[in-house]
Write a protein that holds these residues in place. Sequence first.
Motif, PDB file in Angstrom:
ATOM      1  N   PRO A 163       0.743  -1.194  -0.050  1.00 54.05           N
ATOM      2  CA  PRO A 163      -0.045  -0.040  -0.045  1.00 54.05           C
ATOM      3  C   PRO A 163       0.924   1.159  -0.067  1.00 54.05           C
ATOM      4  CG  PRO A 163      -1.006  -1.539   1.543  1.00 54.05           C
ATOM      5  CD  PRO A 163       0.372  -2.227   0.970  1.00 54.05           C
ATOM      6  N   LEU A 164       2.062   1.356   0.669  1.00 54.01           N
ATOM      7  CA  LEU A 164       2.906   2.447   0.722  1.00 54.01           C
ATOM      8  C   LEU A 164       3.626   2.454  -0.663  1.00 54.01           C
ATOM      9  CD1 LEU A 164       4.550   2.439   4.313  1.00 54.01           C
ATOM     10  CD2 LEU A 164       2.663   3.601   3.210  1.00 54.01           C
ATOM     11  N   ALA A 165       3.738   1.425  -1.322  1.00 51.50           N
ATOM     12  CA  ALA A 165       4.553   1.692  -2.834  1.00 51.50           C
ATOM     13  C   ALA A 165       3.210   2.280  -3.644  1.00 51.50           C
ATOM     14  CB  ALA A 165       4.489   0.137  -3.238  1.00 51.50           C
ATOM     15  N   LEU A 166       2.025   1.991  -3.501  1.00 49.85           N
ATOM     16  CA  LEU A 166       1.146   2.710  -4.450  1.00 49.85           C
ATOM     17  C   LEU A 166       0.966   4.122  -4.137  1.00 49.85           C
ATOM     18  CD1 LEU A 166      -1.869  -0.141  -4.283  1.00 49.85           C
ATOM     19  CD2 LEU A 166       0.062   0.285  -6.124  1.00 49.85           C
ATOM     20  N   ARG A 167       0.980   4.591  -2.934  1.00 46.55           N
ATOM     21  CA  ARG A 167       1.119   5.663  -2.391  1.00 46.55           C
ATOM     22  C   ARG A 167       2.419   6.552  -3.120  1.00 46.55           C
ATOM     23  NH1 ARG A 167       3.055   8.690   1.754  1.00 46.55           N
ATOM     24  NH2 ARG A 167       2.040  10.624   2.397  1.00 46.55           N
ATOM     25  N   ALA A 168       3.455   5.856  -2.760  1.00 43.66           N
ATOM     26  CA  ALA A 168       4.727   6.556  -3.327  1.00 43.66           C
ATOM     27  C   ALA A 168       4.518   6.652  -5.014  1.00 43.66           C
ATOM     28  CB  ALA A 168       5.880   5.543  -2.937  1.00 43.66           C
ATOM     29  N   LEU A 169       4.074   5.773  -5.620  1.00 40.67           N
ATOM     30  CA  LEU A 169       3.905   5.889  -7.100  1.00 40.67           C
ATOM     31  C   LEU A 169       3.077   7.047  -7.439  1.00 40.67           C
ATOM     32  CD1 LEU A 169       4.787   4.841  -9.861  1.00 40.67           C
ATOM     33  CD2 LEU A 169       2.744   3.226  -9.812  1.00 40.67           C
ATOM     34  N   GLN A 170       1.830   7.231  -6.621  1.00 41.97           N
ATOM     35  CA  GLN A 170       0.780   8.107  -6.936  1.00 41.97           C
ATOM     36  C   GLN A 170       1.643   9.443  -6.585  1.00 41.97           C
ATOM     37  OE1 GLN A 170      -2.394   8.209  -4.280  1.00 41.97           O
ATOM     38  NE2 GLN A 170      -3.623   9.183  -5.901  1.00 41.97           N
TER      39      GLN A 170
END
Length: 267
Positions: free
Chosen positions: A221-228
């Motif tokens: 979930p933090l990876a998706l936030r970082a990519l966003q």
Amino acid sequence: MRRLARSTAIILGCAVFALPLVFMVLGAIRTPGLPPPDGFEWIPDPVRWANFRSVFGFIPLWDFVVNSLIVVTIAVPLTVLVGSWAGFAIVSSGPRLRTALLAGSFLALVMPATSLWIPRFVGFRWLGLTDTLVPLIAPALMATTPFYVLLFALVYARIPKALFEAAALEGLTPFAAWRRVAFPLGRGATFAVAVLAFIWHWSNFVDPLIYISTEERATVPLALRALQTLEPTNHPLLMAAAIIATVPPVVAFLLVQRTFFTRALEV
């Protein structure tokens, strides 16, 4: 006629749940940099399957996936075991104690999660466990959520008491009675809790956001936030990353779906 109606209802239900995944796939193979289409687009032209590979060029997604897999590999079995033990303890208790335990479980279930964020963070920080995977696994030591405990208690309460009385006459300890009688007969709850716990721990966003401060310990979930944050307008890339993040829970569910549906009817 009844079978046809049932099959139609099942197909329509599957279509409703599959439709968001279809939109995600179609959005993930569009040309990067383009905004979402105004209407429905069947097949993008051109199709860009390279978007899935490009995700790994922006963020170390495999490292995040490995961290999430470590969490669910430890947390899911712990959740099942602790929830099963707690549910069996409730059923095996006397009337007054059982009422108190059920009341406490319901009270914990309705307690806002936000009220625990600061005390838990202070406690883990005092123990020196922040920025580790331990705070993400720790909820499994309390069955993750009281709902799983109540689910096990409900299933075990439906087992005939004569079986437990026979186990006691055979000289079995409470743990042996759980292992040889309650747990095998409550497999429906076991599969249901395992699937639900996998999804909960895999998609948990708040706890990693609170406790994890370095990239080496971050989860999906933090990876998706970082990519966003890096590519806020690159919708195809975001959809590709979301699909990659969705694959493990979907695969896990497909592997146990037959057993899940057959055993869940016992609950």
